[in-house]
Design a protein around this motif. Structure first.
Motif, mmCIF file in Angstrom:
data_model
loop_
_atom_site.group_PDB
_atom_site.id
_atom_site.type_symbol
_atom_site.label_atom_id
_atom_site.label_comp_id
_atom_site.label_asym_id
_atom_site.label_seq_id
_atom_site.Cartn_x
_atom_site.Cartn_y
_atom_site.Cartn_z
ATOM 1 N N LEU A 163 77.830 57.040 44.565
ATOM 2 C CA LEU A 163 78.491 57.187 43.269
ATOM 3 C C LEU A 163 79.404 58.408 43.248
ATOM 4 C CD1 LEU A 163 75.607 56.274 40.786
ATOM 5 C CD2 LEU A 163 77.528 54.848 41.525
ATOM 6 N N ALA A 164 79.027 59.439 44.012
ATOM 7 C CA ALA A 164 79.850 60.655 44.058
ATOM 8 C C ALA A 164 81.211 60.396 44.694
ATOM 9 C CB ALA A 164 79.115 61.754 44.815
ATOM 10 N N MET A 165 81.258 59.467 45.667
ATOM 11 C CA MET A 165 82.516 59.237 46.382
ATOM 12 C C MET A 165 83.163 57.901 46.020
ATOM 13 S SD MET A 165 81.657 56.609 48.671
ATOM 14 C CE MET A 165 82.764 56.746 50.058
ATOM 15 N N TYR A 166 82.493 57.100 45.161
ATOM 16 C CA TYR A 166 82.925 55.725 44.918
ATOM 17 C C TYR A 166 84.330 55.639 44.326
ATOM 18 C CZ TYR A 166 82.296 50.758 44.036
ATOM 19 O OH TYR A 166 82.426 49.400 44.057
ATOM 20 N N ALA A 167 84.594 56.478 43.333
ATOM 21 C CA ALA A 167 85.910 56.416 42.680
ATOM 22 C C ALA A 167 87.024 56.661 43.686
ATOM 23 C CB ALA A 167 85.980 57.444 41.553
ATOM 24 N N GLY A 168 86.824 57.680 44.551
ATOM 25 C CA GLY A 168 87.827 57.970 45.578
ATOM 26 C C GLY A 168 87.957 56.846 46.580
ATOM 27 N N ALA A 169 86.811 56.224 46.911
ATOM 28 C CA ALA A 169 86.816 55.159 47.913
ATOM 29 C C ALA A 169 87.601 53.939 47.456
ATOM 30 C CB ALA A 169 85.380 54.762 48.258
ATOM 31 N N PRO A 224 74.934 65.530 57.406
ATOM 32 C CA PRO A 224 74.910 64.607 56.257
ATOM 33 C C PRO A 224 76.293 64.426 55.632
ATOM 34 C CG PRO A 224 74.029 66.735 55.607
ATOM 35 C CD PRO A 224 74.247 66.801 57.096
ATOM 36 N N VAL A 225 77.187 63.746 56.356
ATOM 37 C CA VAL A 225 78.554 63.523 55.875
ATOM 38 C C VAL A 225 78.737 62.066 55.456
ATOM 39 C CG1 VAL A 225 79.518 65.342 57.313
ATOM 40 C CG2 VAL A 225 79.419 63.029 58.195
ATOM 41 N N VAL A 226 79.604 61.868 54.464
ATOM 42 C CA VAL A 226 79.967 60.527 54.018
ATOM 43 C C VAL A 226 81.465 60.371 54.207
ATOM 44 C CG1 VAL A 226 80.046 58.925 52.068
ATOM 45 C CG2 VAL A 226 78.086 60.456 52.335
ATOM 46 N N LEU A 227 81.880 59.272 54.801
ATOM 47 C CA LEU A 227 83.313 59.047 55.050
ATOM 48 C C LEU A 227 83.908 58.083 54.031
ATOM 49 C CD1 LEU A 227 82.287 60.164 57.878
ATOM 50 C CD2 LEU A 227 84.286 59.025 58.820
ATOM 51 N N GLY A 228 85.145 58.344 53.668
ATOM 52 C CA GLY A 228 85.863 57.470 52.745
ATOM 53 C C GLY A 228 87.320 57.386 53.137
ATOM 54 N N SER A 229 88.059 56.504 52.475
ATOM 55 C CA SER A 229 89.476 56.331 52.796
ATOM 56 C C SER A 229 90.260 57.583 52.424
ATOM 57 C CB SER A 229 90.039 55.109 52.069
ATOM 58 O OG SER A 229 89.541 55.034 50.749
ATOM 59 N N SER A 230 91.135 58.013 53.325
ATOM 60 C CA SER A 230 91.847 59.278 53.161
ATOM 61 C C SER A 230 93.016 59.156 52.185
ATOM 62 C CB SER A 230 92.368 59.746 54.522
ATOM 63 O OG SER A 230 93.196 60.871 54.373
ATOM 64 N N PHE A 231 93.074 60.078 51.229
ATOM 65 C CA PHE A 231 94.186 60.107 50.280
ATOM 66 C C PHE A 231 95.479 60.561 50.955
ATOM 67 C CE2 PHE A 231 90.728 60.018 47.262
ATOM 68 C CZ PHE A 231 91.255 59.298 46.201
ATOM 69 N N VAL A 232 95.343 61.303 52.058
ATOM 70 C CA VAL A 232 96.524 61.781 52.787
ATOM 71 C C VAL A 232 97.369 60.610 53.276
ATOM 72 C CG1 VAL A 232 97.289 63.116 54.790
ATOM 73 C CG2 VAL A 232 95.287 63.852 53.508
#
Length: 437
Positions: A20-26, A74-82
């Motif tokens: 949930l912490a990274m969902y919006a960005g993902a 403990p890292v979580v990966l998501g799609s990069s905004f860059v």
């Protein structure tokens, strides 16, 4: 709270909190890129689903520390905004197939040169790493604050209802951290988000349309948008983007290593870079996105005090499940922006505090260190708050400096190198028999 005895339900709950912490960005990246390229609703649905699935696989690749890849933190990966602006530019000029050809090439580039990038860690003393992590946190804060007010484009932006919701969620998270202990305290962000969403629902601010329309099953498909094409211009552009991703992820790795009291060596960074290269290549093959380590989850690790990688393994499995079952994935999209803003702003602040803690090891009596910090933070925050600062530059240069994190990070690295080289060149052998006035 360490890993050892974390049970199944607790593990799932803590993993869900990371999701949930990274969902919006993902999901924001596929929505922005897909709409900019005028994709159909069906294609857009695939893009969101495959993005979540690949986020999960990428997270598992980093958690699975082995001889060849995986940072083991403990890292979580998501799609990069860059990558957002370059992908849209490439798609508009060369077509969607060129986007994925360039992503595959960029991923392979990181894979092949991971060992070389690992040797550059010497360029990251505390003055650089502390500045980079602080810049990452500062660059995220404006997004959290905008969400607190309702999110960009919201018709009721800054309304009293939005502010009460966001500050209510923030107050609840702080209250739980003050008066609760152990598992309940670790879940403070998740509890805040759920409670805020329930209150928002009673106020009529939750829309269930996306949940009703979402499908139950969505399987990944290799080259969904057709066979990739490999164009020189887009490939060079994406290589630059991937280099930027490496710089950003390095800062996150260093921040987490401090939080987890786990010293990283050159080979650890190399394995971390290889995992990201694999994730980016995978994104190209399944027509998803370039992936990088998400900084917002660093704040969650520090806030929850749960430092085990088992939790992010659970988060990766949840993301894979969400990618396969869009109906469930859509549930997370109903969280109102003010609720998400109230939760994320405290986590982004925790990233800043991690950076400040790292800067505590810096010798502030050295004027050069002060200049590195001053210039990198100013330019990094400036490029974040004023995104059009470099609008007049050529496209190739604009890609490098369009992101505040990258602008600030490059400033810190280059200025540190400048002052270090100057110090070495000014070092003169001293004759013990002679005094210096």
């Amino acid at each position: 709270m360490e890993s050892g005895g974390v049970g199944g339900f607790k593990l799932f709950s803590l993993g869900l909190q990371h999701v949930l912490a990274m969902y919006a960005g993902a999901i924001l990246v596929p929505l922005i890129v897909g709409r900019a390229l005028n994709l159909s609703s069906e294609q857009l649905a695939y893009l969101v689903a495959i993005d979540l699935l690949t986020c999960g696989i990428a997270t598992l690749l980093q958690a699975w520390k082995n001889r060849y890849f995986g940072i083991g933190l403990p890292v979580v990966l998501g799609s990069s905004f860059v990558a957002v602006t370059p992908m849209i530019a490439i798609g508009s000029q060369y077509g969607v197939s060129a986007i994925y050809g360039s992503i595959i090439a960029g991923g392979l580039f990181i894979l092949l040169f991971a060992s070389f990038f690992g040797k550059l860690i010497k360029l990251f003393p505390p003055v650089v790493t502390g500045s980079v992590v602080t810049i990452i946190g500062l660059s995220l804060v404006p997004t959290g604050i905008r969400n607190m007010a309702g999110g960009n484009g919201s018709p009721d932006f800054g309304s009293s209802t939005n502010l009460l919701l966001s500050f209510g969620v923030l107050a609840l998270i702080l209250f739980l951290n003050r008066f609760l202990k152990g598992f309940a305290q670790a879940l403070s962000v998740l509890i805040g988000i759920v409670a805020g969403t329930l209150v928002a629902s009673m106020l009529g601010k939750v829309d269930f349309t996306d949940v009703a329309e979402a499908s139950w099953l969505h399987l990944p498909e290799l080259f969904y948008f057709g066979a990739p094409s490999f164009e020189v211009g887009p490939i060079l552009t994406m290589m630059i983007v991937c280099l930027v991703i490496v710089i950003e992820s390095t800062g996150v790795f260093l921040a987490l290593s401090k939080i987890c009291d786990q010293e990283l060596k050159e080979k650890d960074f190399v394995r971390g870079y290889r995992a990201e290269g694999l994730a980016i290549t995978l994104g190209g093959l399944f027509n998803a996105f370039p992936y990088n380590t998400f900084a917002q989850n660093v704040g969650l690790v520090q806030l929850s005090k749960v430092k085990t990688k088992n939790v992010v393994v659970a988060a990766g499995m949840i993301l894979i499940g969400l990618g396969l079952v869009p109906k469930i994935a859509a549930i997370a999209t109903i969280i109102p922006s003010p609720v998400l803003g109230g939760a994320t702003v405290v986590m982004f602040g925790m990233v800043i505090s991690s950076g400040i803690k790292m800067l505590g090891a810096v010798d502030f009596s050295d004027q050069h260190n002060m200049l590195v910090i001053a210039c990198s933070l100013s330019l990094g925050l400036g490029a974040t708050v004023v995104p059009d600062l470099f609008a007049g530059l050529p496209q190739a240069l604009r890609i490098i400096v369009s992101d505040g994190i990258i602008t600030g990070s490059l400033t810190a690295i280059l200025l540190n190198l400048f002052f270090v080289v100057r110090k070495k060149s000014n070092t003169v052998p001293i004759d013990d028999n002679k005094s210096i006035a």
